[in-house]
Enzyme design. Structure first.
Site, PDB file in Angstrom:
ATOM      1  CG  ASP A 188     -15.180 -12.063 -15.009  1.00 52.02           C
ATOM      2  OD1 ASP A 188     -15.607 -11.523 -13.967  1.00 52.02           O
ATOM      3  OD2 ASP A 188     -15.627 -13.138 -15.458  1.00 52.02           O
ATOM      4  CE1 TYR A 208     -21.670 -26.320 -14.145  1.00 54.36           C
ATOM      5  CE2 TYR A 208     -21.890 -24.687 -12.410  1.00 54.36           C
ATOM      6  CZ  TYR A 208     -21.605 -25.011 -13.713  1.00 54.36           C
ATOM      7  OH  TYR A 208     -21.264 -24.018 -14.589  1.00 54.36           O
ATOM      8  CE1 TYR A 267     -18.228 -20.875 -14.491  1.00 52.91           C
ATOM      9  CE2 TYR A 267     -18.281 -18.889 -13.147  1.00 52.91           C
ATOM     10  CZ  TYR A 267     -18.940 -19.928 -13.777  1.00 52.91           C
ATOM     11  OH  TYR A 267     -20.304 -20.005 -13.699  1.00 52.91           O
ATOM     12  CE  LYS A 304     -19.455 -15.613  -7.909  1.00 51.64           C
ATOM     13  NZ  LYS A 304     -18.851 -15.917  -9.198  1.00 51.64           N
TER      14      LYS A 304
END
Ligand SMILES: *Cc1c(COP(=O)(O)O)cnc(C)c1O
Length: 429
Positions: free
Chosen positions: A246, A17, A145, A275
């Protein structure tokens, strides 16, 4: 690092980003051990981010280093089509054993975003197999997200995920406002009614409801009460939708229990993990589902799950992940989580009185200071580095998700740096 190397980085390498036209400064890291990063100039920073929440055991972990070396001496990779191997089986056994009851089938994918793509495809194939042709929409909360590839992006928050920029490219799904804030908040009957009405309108064209249980991470470090998840599960059942959790950010103990679904005492139909799965060593993710989902897909037109990445079940990643899970269970993560949670609450609490601070909240090993003004990223980052800590805020959120091995003194220093930053208006926009 030499000025030439840094100049090459500025001119040629995208960072997450960021702009290559006006790149923000980057800090060269040479090595990392325990909860500390060492910069190439020798300075040491206490890491409050666990490398975007992955490095739960810290860095340079002897057990994980050994696992990586052992497996690379046997084989680093082999295709998973028509072949299997012990690391995949060992990881699958552990995931089935530790995740909520009923999640028995495991798809190993190469990143969190891909595991969400797989979950969404599973849901569509499931509906298709039951004659639900055209049930291609997803329902979700605003503020979520789920990753950066197309499928996950389409269920990320429409504003922070910049859906207008990608209009015409992203599929359009249905968003419900997120549940009222607060892990311990009482259920709001009016919100529950609106949720039911939202399902009544949109469920007939949808395959599944997808959300991050209890904690919305990158979408705003937002906590909501587990009871809403039970309401969502009930609505999914009434309307024939699957429920996808999620847990890429919340899995492996981050919110207190091993999985955030445990706060609600429910099993979703599909669960995404990533993760912390490999303790931050390698990219790997998993999509688990119930036997019902797998059996139904098996009876469908395709008869198979239509996904199979090149690096599926990479043996290096699988062996490190299985070792990381063993380490987590052996190490007494519950005590670490309680200790970190209490430490975060104790040391961040006084921030709530500061004029620039809007809210301080802690759940498990997540500490969040929400500020009244957006941070000036470059200035605040430089301030934190001066203070000897690595903390990467975004928007109006300064947060900690430290490795579980962070000592009490290290945690105190991380929190002190945040409170010091909140006392300096020049670090904000
Ligand atoms: C980070 C994250 C993802 C995406 O994972 P990647 O490995 O970055 O693709 C998806 N969902 C949640 C909740 C995440 O925190």
């Amino acid at each position: 690092m030499s000025p030439e190397e840094l100049a090459f980085d500025r001119q040629h390498l995208w960072h997450p980003y960021t702009s290559l036209t006006e790149p923000l400064p980057v800090y060269p890291v040479a090595s990392a051990t325990g909860a500390r990063l060492r910069l190439t100039d020798g300075r040491e920073l206490i890491d409050g981010m666990a490398s975007w929440w992955c490095a739960i055991h810290g860095y340079n972990v002897p057990e994980l280093n050994a696992a990586l070396a052992e497996q690379s001496a046997r084989m680093s990779h082999v295709m998973f089509g028509g072949i299997t191997h012990a690391p995949a089986v060992a990881l699958g056994q552990r995931l089935v054993a530790i995740t909520p009851e009923g999640l028995d089938k495991v798809f190993l994918a190469d990143s969190g975003s891909v595991s969400v793509e797989v979950a969404m495809k599973m849901a569509v194939q499931y509906q298709h197999a039951q004659g639900g042709v055209g049930r291609g929409k997803f329902l979700t909360f605003r503020g979520g997200y789920h990753g950066d590839t197309t499928g996950p992006m389409s269920v990320c928050d429409p504003e922070t995920g910049m859906h207008s920029l990608f209009a015409g490219f992203l599929p359009v799904h249905h968003f419900m406002s997120r549940p009222p804030a607060g892990f311990a908040a009482e259920l709001d009957a009016d919100y529950v009614r609106r949720l039911a009405a939202f399902f009544a309108v949109h469920a007939p064209s949808a395959a599944a409801f997808i959300c991050e249980p209890v904690v919305q991470g990158a979408g705003g470090m937002y906590f909501y009460a587990p009871g809403y998840l039970r309401v969502v599960q009930q609505l999914c059942r009434e309307h024939g939708l699957l429920l996808i959790f999620d847990e890429i950010a919340t899995g492996f103990g981050r919110t207190g229990p091993l999985f955030a679904a445990e706060h609600a005492g429910i099993t979703p139909d599909i669960l995404c993990l990533g993760k912390a799965l490999t303790g931050g060593y390698l990219t790997l993710a998993a999509t688990l589902c119930t036997s019902d989902v797998a059996d139904t897909i098996g009876r469908g037109e395709a008869g198979v799950m239509m996904h199979g990445p090149t690096f599926m079940a990479n043996p290096l990643a699988c062996h490190v992940a299985a070792t990381s899970i063993d380490l987590l269970l052996q190490r007494g993560w519950r005590e670490d989580l309680t200790r970190l949670s209490e430490g975060l609450a104790l040391h961040l609490r006084s921030g709530a009185q500061m004029p620039l601070v809007q809210d301080v909240r802690v759940l498990g090993a997540i500490g969040v200071v929400e500020t009244r003004r957006p941070v000036n990223m470059a200035k605040m980052q430089a301030f934190f580095v001066q203070q000897g800590v690595w903390i990467r805020p975004f928007g109006r959120l300064i947060y900690l998700m430290p490795p579980y091995v962070t000592s009490d003194a290290e945690l105190e220093q991380l929190c002190a740096a945040i409170l010091a930053a909140c006392g300096r208006p020049e670090l904000f926009q």
